[in-house]
Design a protein around this motif. Structure first.
Motif, PDB file in Angstrom:
ATOM      1  N   ASN A  48       0.819  -1.210   0.000  1.00  0.00           N
ATOM      2  CA  ASN A  48       0.000   0.000   0.000  1.00  0.00           C
ATOM      3  C   ASN A  48       0.861   1.271   0.000  1.00  0.00           C
ATOM      4  N   ARG A  49       2.077   1.151  -0.499  1.00  0.00           N
ATOM      5  CA  ARG A  49       2.981   2.303  -0.560  1.00  0.00           C
ATOM      6  C   ARG A  49       3.251   2.686  -2.010  1.00  0.00           C
ATOM      7  N   LYS A  50       3.150   3.991  -2.284  1.00  0.00           N
ATOM      8  CA  LYS A  50       3.368   4.502  -3.632  1.00  0.00           C
ATOM      9  C   LYS A  50       4.351   5.664  -3.557  1.00  0.00           C
ATOM     10  N   PHE A  51       5.295   5.688  -4.499  1.00  0.00           N
ATOM     11  CA  PHE A  51       6.289   6.757  -4.567  1.00  0.00           C
ATOM     12  C   PHE A  51       6.293   7.276  -5.995  1.00  0.00           C
ATOM     13  N   ILE A  52       6.017   8.574  -6.162  1.00  0.00           N
ATOM     14  CA  ILE A  52       5.836   9.153  -7.490  1.00  0.00           C
ATOM     15  C   ILE A  52       6.802  10.317  -7.669  1.00  0.00           C
ATOM     16  N   GLY A  53       7.517  10.305  -8.810  1.00  0.00           N
ATOM     17  CA  GLY A  53       8.446  11.388  -9.097  1.00  0.00           C
ATOM     18  C   GLY A  53       8.631  11.572 -10.585  1.00  0.00           C
ATOM     19  N   GLY A  54       9.177  12.700 -10.969  1.00  0.00           N
ATOM     20  CA  GLY A  54       9.357  13.055 -12.369  1.00  0.00           C
ATOM     21  C   GLY A  54      10.415  12.259 -13.095  1.00  0.00           C
ATOM     22  N   ASP A  55      11.290  11.554 -12.370  1.00  0.00           N
ATOM     23  CA  ASP A  55      12.278  10.697 -13.012  1.00  0.00           C
ATOM     24  C   ASP A  55      12.674   9.592 -12.031  1.00  0.00           C
ATOM     25  N   PRO A  56      13.355   8.547 -12.506  1.00  0.00           N
ATOM     26  CA  PRO A  56      13.710   7.427 -11.633  1.00  0.00           C
ATOM     27  C   PRO A  56      14.575   7.815 -10.431  1.00  0.00           C
ATOM     28  N   LEU A  57      15.435   8.819 -10.567  1.00  0.00           N
ATOM     29  CA  LEU A  57      16.267   9.235  -9.441  1.00  0.00           C
ATOM     30  C   LEU A  57      15.426   9.824  -8.319  1.00  0.00           C
ATOM     31  N   ARG A  58      14.424  10.594  -8.684  1.00  0.00           N
ATOM     32  CA  ARG A  58      13.537  11.163  -7.667  1.00  0.00           C
ATOM     33  C   ARG A  58      12.755  10.061  -6.964  1.00  0.00           C
ATOM     34  N   VAL A  59      12.289   9.091  -7.722  1.00  0.00           N
ATOM     35  CA  VAL A  59      11.538   7.989  -7.112  1.00  0.00           C
ATOM     36  C   VAL A  59      12.443   7.203  -6.163  1.00  0.00           C
ATOM     37  N   LEU A  60      13.672   6.926  -6.582  1.00  0.00           N
ATOM     38  CA  LEU A  60      14.612   6.217  -5.706  1.00  0.00           C
ATOM     39  C   LEU A  60      14.879   7.038  -4.444  1.00  0.00           C
ATOM     40  N   GLY A  61      14.989   8.348  -4.591  1.00  0.00           N
ATOM     41  CA  GLY A  61      15.166   9.208  -3.426  1.00  0.00           C
ATOM     42  C   GLY A  61      13.990   9.126  -2.470  1.00  0.00           C
ATOM     43  N   LEU A  62      12.776   9.106  -3.002  1.00  0.00           N
ATOM     44  CA  LEU A  62      11.580   8.999  -2.160  1.00  0.00           C
ATOM     45  C   LEU A  62      11.521   7.651  -1.457  1.00  0.00           C
ATOM     46  N   VAL A  63      11.870   6.579  -2.181  1.00  0.00           N
ATOM     47  CA  VAL A  63      11.930   5.244  -1.564  1.00  0.00           C
ATOM     48  C   VAL A  63      12.941   5.260  -0.424  1.00  0.00           C
ATOM     49  N   SER A  64      14.092   5.888  -0.656  1.00  0.00           N
ATOM     50  CA  SER A  64      15.132   5.980   0.372  1.00  0.00           C
ATOM     51  C   SER A  64      14.644   6.759   1.592  1.00  0.00           C
ATOM     52  N   ILE A  65      13.911   7.850   1.366  1.00  0.00           N
ATOM     53  CA  ILE A  65      13.351   8.605   2.493  1.00  0.00           C
ATOM     54  C   ILE A  65      12.460   7.692   3.322  1.00  0.00           C
ATOM     55  N   TRP A  66      11.578   6.953   2.656  1.00  0.00           N
ATOM     56  CA  TRP A  66      10.667   6.068   3.387  1.00  0.00           C
ATOM     57  C   TRP A  66      11.442   4.976   4.118  1.00  0.00           C
ATOM     58  N   GLU A  67      12.443   4.403   3.461  1.00  0.00           N
ATOM     59  CA  GLU A  67      13.224   3.342   4.104  1.00  0.00           C
ATOM     60  C   GLU A  67      13.931   3.847   5.368  1.00  0.00           C
ATOM     61  N   ASN A  68      14.285   5.119   5.392  1.00  0.00           N
ATOM     62  CA  ASN A  68      14.997   5.681   6.537  1.00  0.00           C
ATOM     63  C   ASN A  68      14.102   6.290   7.596  1.00  0.00           C
ATOM     64  N   THR A  69      12.822   6.502   7.259  1.00  0.00           N
ATOM     65  CA  THR A  69      11.938   7.176   8.209  1.00  0.00           C
ATOM     66  C   THR A  69      10.638   6.433   8.483  1.00  0.00           C
ATOM     67  N   GLY A  70      10.199   5.593   7.556  1.00  0.00           N
ATOM     68  CA  GLY A  70       8.937   4.885   7.736  1.00  0.00           C
ATOM     69  C   GLY A  70       7.739   5.701   7.274  1.00  0.00           C
ATOM     70  N   ASP A  71       6.567   5.174   7.575  1.00  0.00           N
ATOM     71  CA  ASP A  71       5.327   5.804   7.120  1.00  0.00           C
ATOM     72  C   ASP A  71       5.119   7.200   7.705  1.00  0.00           C
ATOM     73  N   ASP A  72       5.637   7.448   8.885  1.00  0.00           N
ATOM     74  CA  ASP A  72       5.483   8.750   9.533  1.00  0.00           C
ATOM     75  C   ASP A  72       6.696   9.622   9.210  1.00  0.00           C
ATOM     76  N   TRP A  73       7.051   9.683   7.920  1.00  0.00           N
ATOM     77  CA  TRP A  73       8.283  10.330   7.479  1.00  0.00           C
ATOM     78  C   TRP A  73       8.369  11.800   7.874  1.00  0.00           C
ATOM     79  N   GLN A  74       7.236  12.484   7.957  1.00  0.00           N
ATOM     80  CA  GLN A  74       7.265  13.908   8.306  1.00  0.00           C
ATOM     81  C   GLN A  74       7.618  14.146   9.772  1.00  0.00           C
ATOM     82  N   ASN A  75       7.430  13.143  10.601  1.00  0.00           N
ATOM     83  CA  ASN A  75       7.747  13.249  12.030  1.00  0.00           C
ATOM     84  C   ASN A  75       8.911  12.328  12.385  1.00  0.00           C
ATOM     85  N   SER A  76       9.870  12.224  11.486  1.00  0.00           N
ATOM     86  CA  SER A  76      10.972  11.292  11.670  1.00  0.00           C
ATOM     87  C   SER A  76      11.886  11.719  12.814  1.00  0.00           C
ATOM     88  N   HIS A  77      12.825  10.845  13.109  1.00  0.00           N
ATOM     89  CA  HIS A  77      13.790  11.080  14.188  1.00  0.00           C
ATOM     90  C   HIS A  77      14.889  12.066  13.794  1.00  0.00           C
TER      91      HIS A  77
END
Length: 146
Positions: A48-77
């Motif tokens: 149930n996770r979707k990552f959308i970006g204008g190019d593959p590098l942006r999408v990989l960056g978004l995946v990386s953000i989620w991998e490092n912060t989880g679903d509550d990425w805006q309130n990360s550590h």
């Protein structure tokens, strides 16, 4: 001795970015766009996770953000300081007074950071012990070069 590596945001990195995303178990889709000059966004989906970006590098960056912060990425550590604004402020000072406000340690760190940029990334000479005025002129002229 380590050789080092430089990777630049360019289309020749898109396939490796897509392969990394696929290796993580995502399905990748292209979502079309109505604008003629823009063919669409890339979308990586897993569960149930979707990552959308204008190019593959942006999408990989978004995946990386989620991998490092989880679903509550805006309130990360991670600390909440505005790093983006800090980088822009250092790169685009209004006057030498911006550097005069820095502590001695802050100015020493600024000089060390820009020494790294100039000598290691740009392969340009950097002054040995610049004053705050010299740093302002160096940075101000560097970012105004065409």
């Amino acid at each position: 001795m380590e050789n080092g590596c430089t990777i630049v945001d360019a289309m020749n990195t898109y396939n490796i970015a897509l392969r990394i995303i696929l290796s993580k178990g995502y399905k990748i889709f292209l979502i079309p766009d109505k604008r003629e000059e823009y063919f669409g966004d890339f979308c990586a989906v897993k569960g149930n996770r979707k990552f959308i970006g204008g190019d593959p590098l942006r999408v990989l960056g978004l995946v990386s953000i989620w991998e490092n912060t989880g679903d509550d990425w805006q309130n990360s550590h991670f600390p909440k300081e505005d790093v983006y604004d800090e980088i822009l402020s250092r790169a685009l000072p209004d006057s030498v007074e911006d550097f005069d406000k820095l502590t001695e340690k802050g100015f020493t760190n600024l000089v060390a950071d820009y020494r790294l940029l100039f000598e290691e990334v740009l392969e340009k000479e950097f002054p040995l012990n610049p004053t705050r005025q010299e740093m302002f002129h160096l940075i101000d002229s560097f970012y105004k070069e065409e």
